[in-house]
Design an enzyme around this catalytic site. Structure first.
Site, PDB file in Angstrom:
ATOM      1  N   GLN A  99      35.438  48.376  39.842  1.00  0.00           N
ATOM      2  CA  GLN A  99      35.302  47.165  40.165  1.00  0.00           C
ATOM      3  C   GLN A  99      34.081  47.119  40.426  1.00  0.00           C
ATOM      4  O   GLN A  99      33.322  48.260  41.248  1.00  0.00           O
ATOM      5  CB  GLN A  99      36.139  48.093  41.384  1.00  0.00           C
ATOM      6  CG  GLN A  99      36.703  46.509  43.049  1.00  0.00           C
ATOM      7  CD  GLN A  99      37.270  45.361  41.845  1.00  0.00           C
ATOM      8  OE1 GLN A  99      38.286  45.369  40.917  1.00  0.00           O
ATOM      9  NE2 GLN A  99      36.952  44.378  42.415  1.00  0.00           N
ATOM     10  N   LYS A 152      45.571  45.639  42.263  1.00  0.00           N
ATOM     11  CA  LYS A 152      46.006  45.834  40.536  1.00  0.00           C
ATOM     12  C   LYS A 152      46.689  47.732  40.306  1.00  0.00           C
ATOM     13  O   LYS A 152      47.319  47.327  39.545  1.00  0.00           O
ATOM     14  CB  LYS A 152      44.310  45.943  40.145  1.00  0.00           C
ATOM     15  CG  LYS A 152      43.833  45.201  40.084  1.00  0.00           C
ATOM     16  CD  LYS A 152      41.984  45.361  39.418  1.00  0.00           C
ATOM     17  CE  LYS A 152      41.076  43.549  40.334  1.00  0.00           C
ATOM     18  NZ  LYS A 152      39.561  44.182  40.009  1.00  0.00           N
ATOM     19  N   ASP A 180      38.160  44.992  31.070  1.00  0.00           N
ATOM     20  CA  ASP A 180      37.767  43.693  32.211  1.00  0.00           C
ATOM     21  C   ASP A 180      36.765  43.146  30.994  1.00  0.00           C
ATOM     22  O   ASP A 180      36.192  42.030  31.194  1.00  0.00           O
ATOM     23  CB  ASP A 180      37.080  44.371  32.940  1.00  0.00           C
ATOM     24  CG  ASP A 180      37.251  44.268  34.381  1.00  0.00           C
ATOM     25  OD1 ASP A 180      38.136  43.119  34.777  1.00  0.00           O
ATOM     26  OD2 ASP A 180      35.881  45.086  34.988  1.00  0.00           O
TER      27      ASP A 180
HETATM   28  N1  GUN Z   1      35.219  42.322  41.026  1.00  0.00           N
HETATM   29  C1  GUN Z   1      35.666  40.807  41.663  1.00  0.00           C
HETATM   30  N2  GUN Z   1      36.709  40.479  40.327  1.00  0.00           N
HETATM   31  C2  GUN Z   1      36.856  41.487  39.178  1.00  0.00           C
HETATM   32  C3  GUN Z   1      36.687  41.666  38.458  1.00  0.00           C
HETATM   33  O1  GUN Z   1      37.376  40.989  36.918  1.00  0.00           O
HETATM   34  N3  GUN Z   1      36.680  42.414  37.398  1.00  0.00           N
HETATM   35  C4  GUN Z   1      35.955  43.790  37.950  1.00  0.00           C
HETATM   36  N4  GUN Z   1      35.667  44.779  37.614  1.00  0.00           N
HETATM   37  N5  GUN Z   1      34.727  43.868  39.084  1.00  0.00           N
HETATM   38  C5  GUN Z   1      35.469  42.823  39.743  1.00  0.00           C
END
Ligand code: GUN
Length: 294
Positions: A98, A54, A121
């Site tokens: 995350q 990311k 998100d």
């Molecule tokens: N863990 C796995 N996929 C995601 C996501 O799209 N956002 C977040 N914050 N954590 C994740």
């Protein structure tokens, strides 16, 4: 007819290029560089890889990126304070914590602490509420990426029966809202299936599109699907493998080789949904910067 193997990597690159170009125009017009903060608690190897990707992609798209690594023992209150500071920062337009978090930290409390205008998100109840009302602002990245994959491969879900396997707040539930919306990329008839669904096979064998997001390797088998089905595999499961240098290989929630033979189109793992999630996160970060600088 040959099965279409949907190339998520290629489409994600196209979207990232679009976002990078828009980021440049936005910067020229408003003198603002979109900033994304990613918070990682603990050292889960899979989460660490996702967070690094990311960050790299944000920088490649011309954004600023800040990663905050915290030990798995961090106190909930300390994490809340860190989010408060990010909420107040003028340089940060998007915040992502995350998931999953260690069990002593309430995901609900953490998600609700993020300022909804920075919630790239789309998990804050304000934003999930907007989506379920049919007027979304930040659409969670994985559902948004799946809609793009369908549309950009001429697989419009309009009028189709879509079976979603898994009712998580990150994927299944927002995806059900998104694909049933009265709008482009919507208008599907959605069955939101989960671990308590009776006669799952009766539902999946009548589905035109099946989206598997349950985290069980090879769960969806060929006897559960009809001919010419479209398959979107969200699963990323690590399976021990001595023939791979790193000691594992990645498999999805779908028994790919056999289900492929009955499918009109199918996403691979890796290289399907995964790259799209990052591209849509960047798109949300640009949107967040625009909303905050309007
Ligand atoms: N863990 C796995 N996929 C995601 C996501 O799209 N956002 C977040 N914050 N954590 C994740």
């Amino acid at each position: 007819m040959e099965t279409l193997i949907i190339d998520g990597k290629k489409i994600a690159e196209e979207i990232k290029l679009e976002v990078a170009n828009e980021t440049k125009s936005f910067h020229n017009a408003c003198l603002v560089t979109p900033g994304l903060a990613v918070v990682l608690v603990g050292d889960d190897p899979a989460s660490s890889v996702y967070v690094r990707n990311k960050q790299k992609s944000a920088i490649a798209s011309g954004m600023k990126s800040q990663t905050i690594n915290l030990p798995s023992t961090v106190r909930e209150q300390d994490l809340l304070n860190i989010i408060e500071n990010l909420n107040l920062s003028n340089e940060i337009h998007g915040i992502l914590v995350q998931l999953p978090l260690p069990s002593h930290i309430s995901e609900e409390k953490i998600v609700q602490k993020i300022d909804p205008i920075k919630d790239v998100d789309g998990l804050h109840p304000f934003n999930s509420g907007l989506l379920s009302a049919g007027t979304p602002r930040f659409i969670p990245a994985t559902p948004a990426g799946i809609r793009e994959l369908l549309l950009r491969n001429d697989l419009d879900p309009d009028g189709k029966h879509v079976a979603i396997l898994g009712r998580s707040n990150i994927v299944g539930r927002p995806l059900a809202n998104l694909l049933s919306m009265k709008s482009i990329g919507g208008n599907a008839t959605v069955s939101l299936c989960h671990s308590r669904t009776n006669n799952l096979k009766n539902i999946t064998t009548t589905a035109d599109i099946i989206i598997a997001a349950i985290g069980i390797p090879n769960f969806l088998t060929e006897d559960m699907v009809k001919e010419n089905v479209v398959i979107i595999d969200v699963g990323i499961n690590r399976i021990e493998s001595t023939s791979h240098k790193r000691g594992y290989r990645l498999v999805g929630d779908v028994e790919f080789e056999k289900v492929k033979l009955k499918s009109k189109a199918i996403t691979p793992v890796p290289g399907g949904v995964g790259p799209m999630t990052i591209a849509m996160l960047l798109s949300n970060t640009l949107l967040a910067a625009k909303l905050q600088c309007a």
